[in-house]
Design a protein around this motif. Structure first.
Motif, PDB file in Angstrom:
ATOM      1  N   UNK A   1      -4.810   5.932   2.448  1.00  7.62           N
ATOM      2  CA  UNK A   1      -3.587   5.170   2.703  1.00  7.62           C
ATOM      3  C   UNK A   1      -2.424   6.055   3.110  1.00  7.62           C
TER       4      UNK A   1
ATOM      5  N   UNK B   1       0.435  -2.235   2.421  1.00  6.04           N
ATOM      6  CA  UNK B   1       1.485  -1.331   1.935  1.00  6.04           C
ATOM      7  C   UNK B   1       2.611  -2.124   1.293  1.00  6.04           C
ATOM      8  N   UNK B   2       2.671  -2.108  -0.018  1.00  9.14           N
ATOM      9  CA  UNK B   2       3.714  -2.833  -0.741  1.00  9.14           C
ATOM     10  C   UNK B   2       4.337  -1.913  -1.779  1.00  9.14           C
TER      11      UNK B   2
ATOM     12  N   UNK C   1       4.825  -1.880  -5.002  1.00  9.04           N
ATOM     13  CA  UNK C   1       4.250  -1.571  -6.311  1.00  9.04           C
ATOM     14  C   UNK C   1       2.924  -0.828  -6.245  1.00  9.04           C
ATOM     15  N   UNK C   2       2.597  -0.256  -5.124  1.00 10.58           N
ATOM     16  CA  UNK C   2       1.334   0.467  -4.978  1.00 10.58           C
ATOM     17  C   UNK C   2       0.503  -0.175  -3.885  1.00 10.58           C
ATOM     18  N   UNK C   3      -0.175   0.661  -3.108  1.00  4.88           N
ATOM     19  CA  UNK C   3      -0.986   0.146  -2.005  1.00  4.88           C
ATOM     20  C   UNK C   3      -2.013  -0.861  -2.527  1.00  4.88           C
TER      21      UNK C   3
ATOM     22  N   UNK D   1      -7.294   5.464  -6.279  1.00  3.34           N
ATOM     23  CA  UNK D   1      -8.192   5.134  -7.389  1.00  3.34           C
ATOM     24  C   UNK D   1      -9.565   4.711  -6.916  1.00  3.34           C
TER      25      UNK D   1
ATOM     26  N   UNK E   1      -6.556   8.741 -11.145  1.00  2.00           N
ATOM     27  CA  UNK E   1      -6.728   7.337 -10.741  1.00  2.00           C
ATOM     28  C   UNK E   1      -5.371   6.614 -10.749  1.00  2.00           C
ATOM     29  N   UNK E   2      -4.506   7.046  -9.865  1.00  2.66           N
ATOM     30  CA  UNK E   2      -3.161   6.487  -9.750  1.00  2.66           C
ATOM     31  C   UNK E   2      -3.246   5.224  -8.900  1.00  2.66           C
ATOM     32  N   UNK E   3      -3.113   4.090  -9.544  1.00  2.00           N
ATOM     33  CA  UNK E   3      -3.356   2.834  -8.835  1.00  2.00           C
ATOM     34  C   UNK E   3      -2.429   2.669  -7.641  1.00  2.00           C
ATOM     35  N   UNK E   4      -3.011   2.538  -6.502  1.00  3.75           N
ATOM     36  CA  UNK E   4      -2.233   2.278  -5.303  1.00  3.75           C
ATOM     37  C   UNK E   4      -1.549   3.491  -4.711  1.00  3.75           C
ATOM     38  N   UNK E   5      -1.942   4.690  -5.151  1.00  6.74           N
ATOM     39  CA  UNK E   5      -1.291   5.900  -4.635  1.00  6.74           C
ATOM     40  C   UNK E   5      -1.925   6.347  -3.329  1.00  6.74           C
ATOM     41  N   UNK E   6      -1.156   7.124  -2.593  1.00  7.27           N
ATOM     42  CA  UNK E   6      -1.614   7.623  -1.297  1.00  7.27           C
ATOM     43  C   UNK E   6      -2.398   8.925  -1.429  1.00  7.27           C
ATOM     44  N   UNK E   7      -2.256   9.578  -2.562  1.00 14.63           N
ATOM     45  CA  UNK E   7      -2.925  10.852  -2.748  1.00 14.63           C
ATOM     46  C   UNK E   7      -2.948  11.196  -4.219  1.00 14.63           C
TER      47      UNK E   7
END
Lengths: 314, 314, 314, 314
Positions: free
Chosen positions: A121, A139-140, A142-144, A150, A299-305
């Motif tokens: 992402x 792309x929102x 509160x997390x992708x 994750x 496992x960062x929910x919705x993170x890009x990296x």
């Protein structure tokens, strides 16, 4: 190959894809992905128990190398990113045993600072990201909603270091030296190591020696792989391409009219991850060209990296 | 006082608890550490190439288990800690290739939320932390000057899961059930697994099944190991004790007059790390009691702990 | 004046206090405060309805000056402080009216960056802060238990600008020029303005002209008031002393063996607030030496200071 | 289309609502703004020296009311917003005078939590914000390129409190009571106060009495002004509409098919600011219906709103 495509190649702008036909940035269709239209893991799909056992086979001496750099205030940061760590006052706990504890407060673009693992992402082509996912669809704030880090899972596979600096007989490649396919194949031949599907490939440029020594020079530009080299690595069906610089690829790019084309090529078109700001100097010093590469993104929910401390074991 | 206990006392190392069975943390001399007065790594000193090869020997099938939970807004948090992740608007890059990228902005007590690895600067006894370090000597705003998590290094060793829930024939132990030495030895015997020096020991309580299902119950109390069980594990010369609850030990403690005595025992007195909020359910479900445990803490300079996604491989 | 006191003066180290006898940093007793042993508001106690009406009397033209600088990434920051502002993706709301909203995510040492108002919990003398409060009694992780900025209340009073740069016939005082009592009194005489009890005094040095123009020079040192000038202002019973530099006082101090003595003098000993990085250039340009000063610190529970946009009205 | 509606149309300014009495935000032309196509300040353009002198005239007693609530961990927060304040360990400074200082570390959506002032970049209608600005033209990660809160400037004007709770003979209006035009005009008549162009209008609902008393109820819904009432206030040419609830308007809205229509009406269509979570209870208690309202938003470059401590003086 259409006429339009040929024209693009002719301009030299998007010299991506070629014999393999799988990795172009132009007209051609690069999605759905080879792993299906709903896939969110990209090249992580190449990870199998067999690759874990490949990694195992590398562990001959029980030596572990930390490939992650220290996260600290004052480290090089791209653009307007920041990193802050502070220790608040200790918290005393109730009871006669006088327990007391410390926390740390951290703020920053944590998947994209220091040693960083780029997820699918992170970089796109216009409005399209890996597997043709439209930015507006995932792309929102509160997390992708898709392509979050994750989804990657743990990576345990064979790793290969390509020491291009050594191959070119320098301690550090100049910037913005663009590493060619011939550099990669030449170095591999010299090292007597081959790349296999499902491997992780790390490219040692020596640029990392500037880290925390000369941050201004480190961040201003960078040697790194060319688009053609990225394409060649993609054709080898690797899972991750890493390096001891801040962007894996050369900055600025050979073509002055494009930015980060290798990111687009690997992440968006091929679902291959990038691992940046790696501490590869230990492997290079010891001539370790094959090893087990182990990294499990936070496992960062919705993170890009993901930040992290990947390791190499031989 | 059992014979085993006397043996422990005889080593002089763990004079904790007494006739009452609860901690007395004041009298005995617990520092300098067995690794010298200047040591900052504690039980990580038990990690050797031989232990890496021990871990290697566990990898029989190439199966990888992620032991880290997903970090997400809304997850259980202790005290006044917080976690926030947001995706800022994408950054378009210059050039005709339309590169565009996302970052994530994260804020929180990152070494002490979610799946967390407690370092030696986290919990102390009054003003004293591991190796007798005085709080006033190392705890400063810009990051701990000693005992920071960056000192730990990568942990690649044999791991053992003790499924106490299964041993007690429940899916989830009640809170605040205090796991005894007999529970540990009984379960190990049933599992036909032994603990060796330099191992990591994970205790499955089933409490983790409440994670993101019933956060209020999850955080209000917890089953976990007793002081005596912690002492027994310390006598086994382990490196890390982990669990699927938020504090490894029982909360509240058996002795209502103390808080977090196992933290003090393991971290401060024995230099043994804690790993909290682990996702041990996969290992328990599959009956995997021996495995390679691999975790490399983020090298957060001066931090008290580390987030991460530890893995088990068998 | 005791013998011990004379000795202090002789060393030159703590030449603070003198005729007024109220403001010394040496042996003498500076607490409890004149507002009682439990007071947490210090000089804010000088604010009265009469002072509000004093302020009102200044509003002759209805002209408002913003004294707060813009908070932006890249602004000068002291030490390891940081400031980050990002705009996450917009949040669409349900419904056919297509409502959509933006937030901003901010991280930083917000009471102590940019235009900042120093509260009484900010600077101490050894372990003692305003009113003799011991650090260990009120400084805790979750916010100061005493002396927090939320105690100050709104400040509406007469303000006086002392344009020392103009008095010295320069656009900008050199650093680390130490402004003397004679500079203040001379400038006031030239301006035909007097200071009254309960006033706020702003000192224009011209140093603020470097803000965002030459941040390196701006932050490396600073002209500012001397200890003697601070003492004189304290004797005038003011509420706040502000300036267009980052510390109100000269940095480094005249005495090379001390740091921030004016902070100690005003905050700790006299309960007088500091207002730093003010945009006083508009007032100076227009020759506005008397005005209504209005500032209501953000009620940040337990904070050491407050950001904000104070205003002057004439 | 009703007669009342036709009258509204006649003003040309607020073609909102229709037969159903709810908003139709699509048809009419609401931009460019009355202050020109490039304006970024909206109703702040109504602020003049004359209005400052209007405010001055209100200051009859020198009494100051703080309208800002305390920012503290645990306060009500909308959606996924957060607020964290921590005090890091104190920083000792060099020198024999033992200077030592504290900072505070704050993280959060600072323009949109607690007492908050909504700027013109906060809420839009589809892709359009105030003055027809397209979201894609100004909303970027590093701060809004237009409509940022730094454009507002200081607000010093006459303020009017409309105590609707008192008018309805209740301590607290029920949720989601929708305050009508008749409620406003009736209360104003009872209070013998009129609204003048350039004023700030605060609506007391009593809902603020739940703040930090019953946060769950406070945040679940809210009484507030109806679309018609918002329209009527806009016709009065006010600068800001504030209230002691979290959204000024009723939540949920009367029309179940829309969200935040008053935000759209006031911010996007009329450039009128909102001030939320105000502590109006002091003014209501003392029957203060006319006063000087003073608020200078923090000049946070590119922010959507501002925290702060607005004040009322009579």
């Amino acid at each position: 190959m259409t006429k339009a495509r040929i024209a693009v190649v002719a301009t030299g702008a998007y010299l991506i894809g070629a014999l393999s036909g799988t990795v172009t940035l132009g007209q051609d269709k690069w999605y759905p992905s080879r792993w299906g239209a709903n896939d969110q893991r990209g090249a992580a799909n190449r990870l199998t128990p067999a690759k874990v056992l490949d990694a195992k086979a590398m562990m001959t001496k029980g030596a572990v190398y930390q490939l992650g750099r220290v996260y600290e205030m004052g480290m090089p940061l791209f653009g307007s990113r920041h990193y802050s760590l502070k220790i608040p006052y200790a918290f005393p706990m109730p009871g006669k045993n006088q327990a007391i504890y410390h926390d740390e407060l951290i703020s920053g673009e944590l998947g994209q600072i220091g040693t960083q693992f780029d997820g699918l992402g992170h970089v796109g082509i216009g409005e399209l990201f890996y597997n043709g996912n439209k930015r507006s669809d995932f792309a929102v704030a509160d997390g992708l909603k898709k392509l979050g880090i994750e989804n990657v899972g743990a990576i345990v596979t064979r790793g290969v270091l390509i020491d291009v600096a050594k191959y070119k007989n320098v301690a550090r490649l100049n910037a913005p030296y663009s590493i060619s396919v011939a550099d990669l194949t030449g170095a591999l031949q010299r090292q007597k190591v081959e790349i296999r599907p499902g491997d992780v490939v790390l490219v040692h440029t020596g640029w990392g020696s500037l880290w925390m020594k000369d941050n201004a020079t480190f961040g201003a530009s960078s040697p790194g792989i060319s688009v053609a080299a990225g394409e060649w690595l993609a054709s080898k069906e690797v899972v991750v391409v890493g390096s001891d610089n801040w962007g894996v690829e050369a900055f600025p790019s050979q073509d002055p009219n494009v930015s980060a084309p290798v990111h687009q090529l690997l992440l968006a078109k091929n679902g291959i991850y990038l691992h940046e700001n790696l501490a590869t100097e230990g492997l290079a010093r010891d001539g370790v060209y094959e090893f087990a590469y182990i990294f499990a993104p936070l496992r960062l929910k919705g993170a890009t990296g993901s930040p992290g401390n990947p390791i190499a074991i031989r």
